[in-house]
Design a protein around this motif. Structure first.
Motif, mmCIF file in Angstrom:
data_model
loop_
_atom_site.group_PDB
_atom_site.id
_atom_site.type_symbol
_atom_site.label_atom_id
_atom_site.label_comp_id
_atom_site.label_asym_id
_atom_site.label_seq_id
_atom_site.Cartn_x
_atom_site.Cartn_y
_atom_site.Cartn_z
ATOM 1 N N THR A 98 0.848 -1.181 0.000
ATOM 2 C CA THR A 98 0.000 0.000 0.000
ATOM 3 C C THR A 98 0.892 1.242 0.000
ATOM 4 O OG1 THR A 98 -0.176 -0.055 2.411
ATOM 5 C CG2 THR A 98 -1.893 -1.194 1.159
ATOM 6 N N ASN A 128 -3.874 0.039 -3.434
ATOM 7 C CA ASN A 128 -4.596 0.162 -2.165
ATOM 8 C C ASN A 128 -4.691 -1.205 -1.493
ATOM 9 O OD1 ASN A 128 -6.991 -1.212 -3.146
ATOM 10 N ND2 ASN A 128 -7.497 0.666 -4.245
ATOM 11 N N SER A 129 -5.152 -1.208 -0.247
ATOM 12 C CA SER A 129 -5.125 -2.438 0.538
ATOM 13 C C SER A 129 -6.033 -3.522 -0.040
ATOM 14 C CB SER A 129 -5.519 -2.145 1.986
ATOM 15 O OG SER A 129 -6.797 -1.536 2.042
#
Length: 295
Positions: A98, A128-129
């Motif tokens: 991330t 992103n996660s």
């Protein structure tokens, strides 16, 4: 073809003597001679011929010796590759991270790792996660490093926390809340500049509001990158909720200011995720050990 006999012949050809081959291999000269004779019978042509008090290679022996030298050189390369791979000195590491660890932690970790394991290839995806976790589940990457990873993980994922940092509310230095203490309800009246949906920190902010019964923030500006979001706040628009690792230097330089929200102190977990019950490549295991030592 009898590769054991070929190896004996290769050593005889390399040393130029049955005696020296016997000493090197710790095999008696009669035993070596008998195996070479059987090998010649298998091939149906002679490899050695008498020369003075010693031996010499026949024309066929010269050519076979040349080919054997190439064969056993490749064998050594294969053995070296296997040894390097087992030790993690070579291989490929596929990594998803991330934004927070990718920009503020990974560069130093990667530099140290590559100094020690220069031959290991690495591919790094910053995302992103949610996407990082999906790539790990879909076997597109071997390791996922999270800044503020979600609390719930699929059963197949193993997560290990490295350390924690604090999440801060920040605004421009001239903002009326700069350096002030306010309530969460007051903070949520400010426009927010945040990353895209799927960002863990954004989800943490929304969850915080739900937990404390506060109105959800108005996200007036949305960027795919955290750097752009921070720069917009520095320029004087809105607020951001972000890891202290990211903005600490900005705050110390006076480019951003903290806002202290009553009763709120959230920590951000930096963690490393792998797939359970699946052995890591040795190179990836070495990288994880280095990261644990650095964290």
């Amino acid at each position: 073809m009898n590769l054991h006999a070929l190896r004996l012949f290769h050593i005889i050809a390399s040393t130029g003597s049955v005696t020296r081959a016997s000493e090197q291999l710790h095999i008696s000269q009669p035993a070596i001679t008998a195996q070479i004779k059987r090998f010649e019978k298998e091939l149906r042509f002679p490899l050695l011929k008498p020369e003075g008090r010693g031996i010499a290679l026949t024309d066929a022996g010269e050519e076979l010796a040349r080919l054997a030298k190439r064969l056993f050189a490749v064998e050594q390369q294969l053995e070296q590759f296997a040894d390097d791979y087992r030790n993690g000195a070579t291989g490929v590491i596929r990594l998803a991270a991330t934004y927070l660890p990718a920009h503020f932690l990974l560069p130093a970790w990667l530099a140290r790792f590559k100094r020690q394991y220069e031959q290991v290839e690495m591919t790094i995806t910053t995302t992103n996660s949610g996407d990082a976790l999906a790539k790990l589940m879909n076997v597109e990457v071997d390791i996922a490093i999270f800044g503020g990873a979600a609390e719930d993980y699929p059963e197949a994922i193993h997560k290990e926390e490295l350390f924690q940092d604090e999440l801060w509310f920040v605004v421009a230095p001239h903002h009326r809340y700069a350096g002030q203490r306010v309530t969460l309800a007051e903070m949520m009246k400010e426009p927010f500049v945040m990353r895209e949906e799927g960002s863990t920190t954004r989800e943490r902010l929304l969850s915080l509001c739900r937990t404390y019964g506060a109105a959800l923030p108005t996200i007036s500006l949305q960027f795919n990158g955290l750097h752009e979001a921070i720069q917009a706040v520095i320029a004087g628009y809105g607020a951001n909720f972000v890891s202290s690792l990211v903005v600490r230097d900005f705050v110390e330089r006076g480019e951003l200011a903290r806002v202290y929200v009553d009763g709120i102190q959230l920590m951000n977990a930096i963690g490393i995720c792998t797939r359970k019950h699946e052995p890591l490549p040795p190179s990836a295991a070495n990288f994880i050990q280095l990261v644990k030592g650095e964290a």
